[in-house]
Scaffold this active site. Structure first.
Site, PDB file in Angstrom:
ATOM      1  N   ASN A 145       0.890  -1.078  -0.037  1.00 52.05           N
ATOM      2  CA  ASN A 145       0.395  -0.076   0.023  1.00 52.05           C
ATOM      3  C   ASN A 145       0.474   0.925  -0.242  1.00 52.05           C
ATOM      4  O   ASN A 145       1.109   2.423  -0.375  1.00 52.05           O
ATOM      5  CB  ASN A 145      -0.994  -0.116   1.416  1.00 52.05           C
ATOM      6  CG  ASN A 145      -2.056  -1.217   0.942  1.00 52.05           C
ATOM      7  OD1 ASN A 145      -3.448  -0.720   0.183  1.00 52.05           O
ATOM      8  ND2 ASN A 145      -2.532  -2.147   1.562  1.00 52.05           N
ATOM      9  N   ARG A 149       5.336  -0.355  27.237  1.00 60.78           N
ATOM     10  CA  ARG A 149       4.752  -0.348  25.490  1.00 60.78           C
ATOM     11  C   ARG A 149       5.064   1.856  25.523  1.00 60.78           C
ATOM     12  O   ARG A 149       4.555   2.241  24.947  1.00 60.78           O
ATOM     13  CB  ARG A 149       3.648  -0.782  25.575  1.00 60.78           C
ATOM     14  CG  ARG A 149       2.173   0.206  24.992  1.00 60.78           C
ATOM     15  CD  ARG A 149       2.380  -0.595  23.427  1.00 60.78           C
ATOM     16  NE  ARG A 149       1.870   0.321  23.024  1.00 60.78           N
ATOM     17  CZ  ARG A 149       1.451   0.078  21.207  1.00 60.78           C
ATOM     18  NH1 ARG A 149       0.659  -1.335  21.348  1.00 60.78           N
ATOM     19  NH2 ARG A 149       1.034   0.768  20.526  1.00 60.78           N
ATOM     20  N   MET A 187       0.424  -2.562  12.083  1.00 55.09           N
ATOM     21  CA  MET A 187       0.025  -3.879  12.731  1.00 55.09           C
ATOM     22  C   MET A 187       0.055  -2.943  14.153  1.00 55.09           C
ATOM     23  O   MET A 187      -0.195  -4.200  14.940  1.00 55.09           O
ATOM     24  CB  MET A 187       0.291  -4.714  12.064  1.00 55.09           C
ATOM     25  CG  MET A 187       0.541  -4.666  10.688  1.00 55.09           C
ATOM     26  SD  MET A 187      -1.143  -5.104  10.317  1.00 55.09           S
ATOM     27  CE  MET A 187      -1.769  -6.813  10.364  1.00 55.09           C
ATOM     28  N   ASN A 210      -6.032   5.794   7.805  1.00 57.55           N
ATOM     29  CA  ASN A 210      -6.025   4.118   8.096  1.00 57.55           C
ATOM     30  C   ASN A 210      -6.321   3.098   7.304  1.00 57.55           C
ATOM     31  O   ASN A 210      -7.602   3.565   6.880  1.00 57.55           O
ATOM     32  CB  ASN A 210      -6.111   3.227   9.520  1.00 57.55           C
ATOM     33  CG  ASN A 210      -5.883   1.983   9.508  1.00 57.55           C
ATOM     34  OD1 ASN A 210      -5.025   2.000   9.064  1.00 57.55           O
ATOM     35  ND2 ASN A 210      -7.312   1.225  10.210  1.00 57.55           N
ATOM     36  N   HIS A 226      -7.868  -0.612   6.015  1.00 55.72           N
ATOM     37  CA  HIS A 226      -8.535  -1.802   7.320  1.00 55.72           C
ATOM     38  C   HIS A 226      -8.991  -3.310   5.890  1.00 55.72           C
ATOM     39  O   HIS A 226     -10.167  -1.943   4.770  1.00 55.72           O
ATOM     40  CB  HIS A 226      -9.460  -1.867   7.974  1.00 55.72           C
ATOM     41  CG  HIS A 226      -9.876  -2.693   9.197  1.00 55.72           C
ATOM     42  ND1 HIS A 226      -8.311  -3.162   9.597  1.00 55.72           N
ATOM     43  CD2 HIS A 226     -10.161  -3.626   8.223  1.00 55.72           C
ATOM     44  CE1 HIS A 226      -9.126  -4.153  10.102  1.00 55.72           C
ATOM     45  NE2 HIS A 226     -10.356  -4.775   9.947  1.00 55.72           N
ATOM     46  N   ASP A 249      -9.514   0.908  14.909  1.00 60.33           N
ATOM     47  CA  ASP A 249      -9.878   0.342  13.451  1.00 60.33           C
ATOM     48  C   ASP A 249     -11.913   0.977  13.160  1.00 60.33           C
ATOM     49  O   ASP A 249     -12.440   0.716  13.196  1.00 60.33           O
ATOM     50  CB  ASP A 249     -10.646  -0.971  12.895  1.00 60.33           C
ATOM     51  CG  ASP A 249      -9.572  -1.752  12.653  1.00 60.33           C
ATOM     52  OD1 ASP A 249      -8.096  -1.405  12.050  1.00 60.33           O
ATOM     53  OD2 ASP A 249      -9.064  -3.157  13.002  1.00 60.33           O
TER      54      ASP A 249
HETATM   55  C1  GAR Z   1      -3.393  -4.515   3.883  1.00 62.07           C
HETATM   56  O1  GAR Z   1      -4.275  -5.500   3.992  1.00 62.07           O
HETATM   57  C2  GAR Z   1      -3.914  -3.991   5.430  1.00 62.07           C
HETATM   58  O2  GAR Z   1      -4.990  -3.161   5.153  1.00 62.07           O
HETATM   59  C3  GAR Z   1      -3.651  -4.635   5.984  1.00 62.07           C
HETATM   60  O3  GAR Z   1      -2.598  -4.928   6.453  1.00 62.07           O
HETATM   61  C4  GAR Z   1      -2.276  -5.111   5.183  1.00 62.07           C
HETATM   62  C5  GAR Z   1      -0.488  -4.650   4.881  1.00 62.07           C
HETATM   63  O4  GAR Z   1      -0.630  -5.038   3.280  1.00 62.07           O
HETATM   64  N1  GAR Z   1      -3.718  -3.515   7.593  1.00 62.07           N
HETATM   65  C6  GAR Z   1      -4.704  -4.649   9.116  1.00 62.07           C
HETATM   66  O5  GAR Z   1      -4.638  -5.299   8.812  1.00 62.07           O
HETATM   67  C7  GAR Z   1      -4.602  -3.067   9.247  1.00 62.07           C
HETATM   68  N2  GAR Z   1      -5.863  -3.371  10.921  1.00 62.07           N
HETATM   69  P1  GAR Z   1       0.984  -4.188   3.120  1.00 62.07           P
HETATM   70  O6  GAR Z   1       2.076  -3.962   3.598  1.00 62.07           O
HETATM   71  O7  GAR Z   1       1.993  -5.303   1.652  1.00 62.07           O
HETATM   72  O8  GAR Z   1      -0.183  -2.927   2.128  1.00 62.07           O
END
Ligand code: GAR
Length: 204
Positions: A14, A65, A90, A107, A109, A145
């Site tokens: 992304n 944390r 994440m 963000n 999702h 989210d």
């Molecule tokens: C994507 O599918 C994004 O929507 C998801 O992680 C993936 C990252 O892919 N994000 C989540 O689940 C956040 N809660 P990428 O590193 O190839 O962009």
């Protein structure tokens, strides 16, 4: 030109999609830094190839944390970014950081929120048996989210789909929806009214 900072934890496809839309001029902005919690993230390679500065804040090197959260918030502040994009980042941001950057952090999702928040959204969708799935780009608030929705894209779920095939289908839409939301933000075309996000036809 807006200053864009991207947070990513993994592959960064992304992030790559945003790099390409900046490069071809669709997004009137500049990606000034990638911030990652994961020193092994492939997103770092992508940043290197695109000449984008990287700040690694290795989550596992912190004792607590709260220490990590403090350093992350400071690193975000230092960018003086107009927009922060969570592109496969994440980890949850703490309430203070989320509040501080409210209205300037988005963000992506891989589900049609508010369904299937949290981890493994595509697996949750398959297990639930939904017939449509998709992705959501939203402003970030203090909840996970949650936050006002900017764009959603829908895909059909076939009976033959499993978690991986559904994730691939959704990903194609993610790579369009996220850069488009970044473009709209950079064009000053997003207005938040409570939970609703209005998309202006032209910048005011
Ligand atoms: C994507 O599918 C994004 O929507 C998801 O992680 C993936 C990252 O892919 N994000 C989540 O689940 C956040 N809660 P990428 O590193 O190839 O962009």
């Amino acid at each position: 030109m807006k200053r864009i900072a991207v947070l990513a934890s993994g592959n960064g496809s992304n992030f790559q999609a945003i790099i390409e839309r900046v490069r071809d001029g669709a997004i009137p902005g500049r990606i000034i830094r990638l911030i990652t919690d994961n020193p092994g993230a492939y997103a770092i390679e992508r940043a290197g190839r695109a000449g984008i500065e990287v700040r690694v804040i290795d989550f596992r090197s912190f004792d607590s944390r709260s220490d990590y959260d403090r350093v992350l918030e400071q690193a975000m502040d230092e960018t003086r970014a107009d927009l922060f994009v969570l592109a496969g980042y994440m980890r949850l941001l703490n309430d203070k950081t989320a509040a501080k950057f409210a209205g300037k952090m988005i963000n992506i999702h891989p589900s049609l929120l508010p369904s299937f928040a949290g981890l493994h959204a595509q697996r949750q969708a398959i297990e639930y048996g939904v017939k449509v799935a998709g992705c959501t780009v939203h402003f970030v608030d203090e909840e996970m989210d949650s936050g006002p929705i900017i764009i959603q894209r829908v895909v059909d779920v076939a009976e033959t789909d499993d978690e991986d095939s559904l994730a691939q289908k959704i990903m194609i839409h993610e790579h369009q929806a996220l850069p488009y939301a970044v473009q709209l933000f950079c064009e000053d075309r997003l207005r938040i009214n409570g939970r609703q996000v209005q998309i202006l036809k032209d910048a005011e």
